[in-house]
Write a protein that holds these residues in place. Structure first.
Motif, mmCIF file in Angstrom:
data_model
loop_
_atom_site.group_PDB
_atom_site.id
_atom_site.type_symbol
_atom_site.label_atom_id
_atom_site.label_comp_id
_atom_site.label_asym_id
_atom_site.label_seq_id
_atom_site.Cartn_x
_atom_site.Cartn_y
_atom_site.Cartn_z
ATOM 1 N N ASN A 21 77.624 -46.423 -6.557
ATOM 2 C CA ASN A 21 76.754 -47.041 -7.563
ATOM 3 C C ASN A 21 75.344 -46.475 -7.499
ATOM 4 O OD1 ASN A 21 78.730 -48.685 -8.634
ATOM 5 N ND2 ASN A 21 78.202 -50.457 -7.393
ATOM 6 N N HIS A 22 74.842 -46.290 -6.281
ATOM 7 C CA HIS A 22 73.504 -45.718 -6.125
ATOM 8 C C HIS A 22 73.459 -44.294 -6.682
ATOM 9 C CE1 HIS A 22 73.025 -48.690 -2.598
ATOM 10 N NE2 HIS A 22 72.363 -49.153 -3.631
ATOM 11 N N ILE A 25 73.464 -44.511 -10.530
ATOM 12 C CA ILE A 25 72.172 -44.961 -11.056
ATOM 13 C C ILE A 25 71.121 -43.876 -10.898
ATOM 14 C CG2 ILE A 25 70.296 -46.609 -10.663
ATOM 15 C CD1 ILE A 25 72.538 -48.635 -9.866
ATOM 16 N N ALA A 41 71.213 -49.957 -13.688
ATOM 17 C CA ALA A 41 71.250 -50.913 -12.580
ATOM 18 C C ALA A 41 71.654 -52.300 -13.075
ATOM 19 C CB ALA A 41 69.884 -50.973 -11.895
ATOM 20 N N GLU A 45 75.216 -54.271 -12.033
ATOM 21 C CA GLU A 45 75.274 -55.605 -11.438
ATOM 22 C C GLU A 45 75.914 -56.623 -12.378
ATOM 23 O OE1 GLU A 45 74.996 -56.043 -8.378
ATOM 24 O OE2 GLU A 45 74.282 -54.001 -8.065
ATOM 25 N N ASN A 116 81.312 -50.029 -13.128
ATOM 26 C CA ASN A 116 81.499 -50.916 -11.990
ATOM 27 C C ASN A 116 82.720 -51.823 -12.149
ATOM 28 O OD1 ASN A 116 80.640 -51.595 -9.424
ATOM 29 N ND2 ASN A 116 79.394 -53.300 -10.107
ATOM 30 N N ASP A 160 69.402 -51.487 -6.225
ATOM 31 C CA ASP A 160 69.637 -50.598 -7.365
ATOM 32 C C ASP A 160 68.343 -50.281 -8.104
ATOM 33 O OD1 ASP A 160 72.300 -50.690 -6.735
ATOM 34 O OD2 ASP A 160 72.851 -52.082 -8.335
ATOM 35 N N TYR A 163 66.347 -47.666 -6.295
ATOM 36 C CA TYR A 163 66.862 -46.321 -6.541
ATOM 37 C C TYR A 163 66.492 -45.846 -7.949
ATOM 38 C CZ TYR A 163 69.678 -45.826 -2.294
ATOM 39 O OH TYR A 163 70.086 -45.674 -0.994
#
Length: 209
Positions: A21-22, A25, A41, A45, A116, A160, A163
Motif C-alpha cells: 500500500n505504501h 501511494i 491514501a 483506507e 486494497n 499513508d 508517505y
C-alpha cells in the motif's frame, strides 16, 4: 480486547513497516502529485474499512477457507493492477510525449479503494492479526474486531498520509527533471505490474499484508 497497549504497539509496528500500500501511494504521489497521493491514501483506507467489516462479519474467514473465493479475489486484484499499468502506458500521446494531465481525483480515490479491497493479503492480515487480541470472556467478538480494525485503519491512514506528503514533495522535484518525465510512466507501470505479480502469488499461508 486483551492488553490494549500491546495491541497498539503491535499495530504501530506492523503498519510502520513499508508494504504494498505504501509503495502504491508513493508511486501515485510521485507521478501525479501530492493531491493524488492523499486521495490514494484515503481510497486505500476506505478499502481497509471494507476488510474490517468483512472480518467482523466472519466473511474474511470464509474467503480464506474457500479456494474459489480466494482465487477470485487474487486474480481480480492482480488484473486490476495490470489494468492500471496498461492505463498508465496508454496515457501517452501518439507522438510519444508525456500526457501530464492528472487523473480526476475521484478516479484516483476509487483506484486506491479497489486496489486494497481486491488485495487478498489484507484479508489474511486481519484474519491472522486481530483474533490474537480478542478477549473471548468480554463477549461481542465482532465488536472487538471492528474496534481494533478501526484503530488499525486510523494508524494506517496517518502512516499513508505521511508517505503521500513526503512522496509528493519528492515528485515535485523529480517532475522538473526531463529524464524522469520521459521515463515516469514506464516506471509507474512496472511498479503496478510488480504489485500485481505479488497479489497473484498470494497464498492462504501468507501472514502479512
Amino acid at each position: 480486547m486483551t492488553n490494549p497497549l500491546l495491541f497498539l504497539l503491535a499495530a504501530l509496528t506492523l503498519v510502520a513497516i513499508p508494504g504494498p500500500n505504501h509503495l502504491y501511494i508513493t508511486t501515485r504521489s510521485i507521478g501525479e502529485g501530492r493531491r493524488a497521493g492523499v486521495a490514494s491514501a484515503l481510497g486505500v483506507e476506505t478499502g481497509t474499512l471494507v476488510h474490517i467489516a468483512a472480518a467482523a462479519a466472519g466473511l474474511s474467514a470464509l474467503v480464506a477457507a474457500s479456494a474459489t473465493a480466494f482465487g477470485f479475489l487474487r486474480y481480480a486484484g492482480a488484473a486490476y493492477l495490470v489494468y492500471l499499468a496498461y492505463r498508465t502506458l496508454r496515457s501517452r500521446h501518439r507522438l510519444g510525449e508525456m500526457d501530464l494531465r492528472p487523473q480526476p481525483i475521484h478516479r484516483v480515490y476509487l483506484d486506491g479503494a479497489l486496489v486494497n479491497v481486491l488485495n487478498p493479503k489484507v484479508v489474511l492480515f486481519f484474519l491472522a492479526f486481530l483474533p490474537q487480541f480478542v478477549d473471548q470472556d468480554a463477549g461481542a467478538v465482532p465488536l472487538q474486531i471492528a474496534a481494533m480494525g478501526l484503530a488499525t485503519a486510523l494508524i494506517g491512514l496517518v502512516s499513508d498520509m505521511g508517505y503521500a506528503l513526503a512522496a509528493g514533495s519528492i515528485g515535485t522535484w523529480l517532475r522538473t527533471r526531463p529524464t524522469f518525465q520521459r521515463r515516469q510512466q514506464y516506471l509507474t507501470s512496472l511498479i503496478y505490474l510488480t504489485l500485481g505479480a505479488a497479489t497473484l502469488f498470494a497464498a492462504p499461508t501468507t501472514r502479512h499484508a
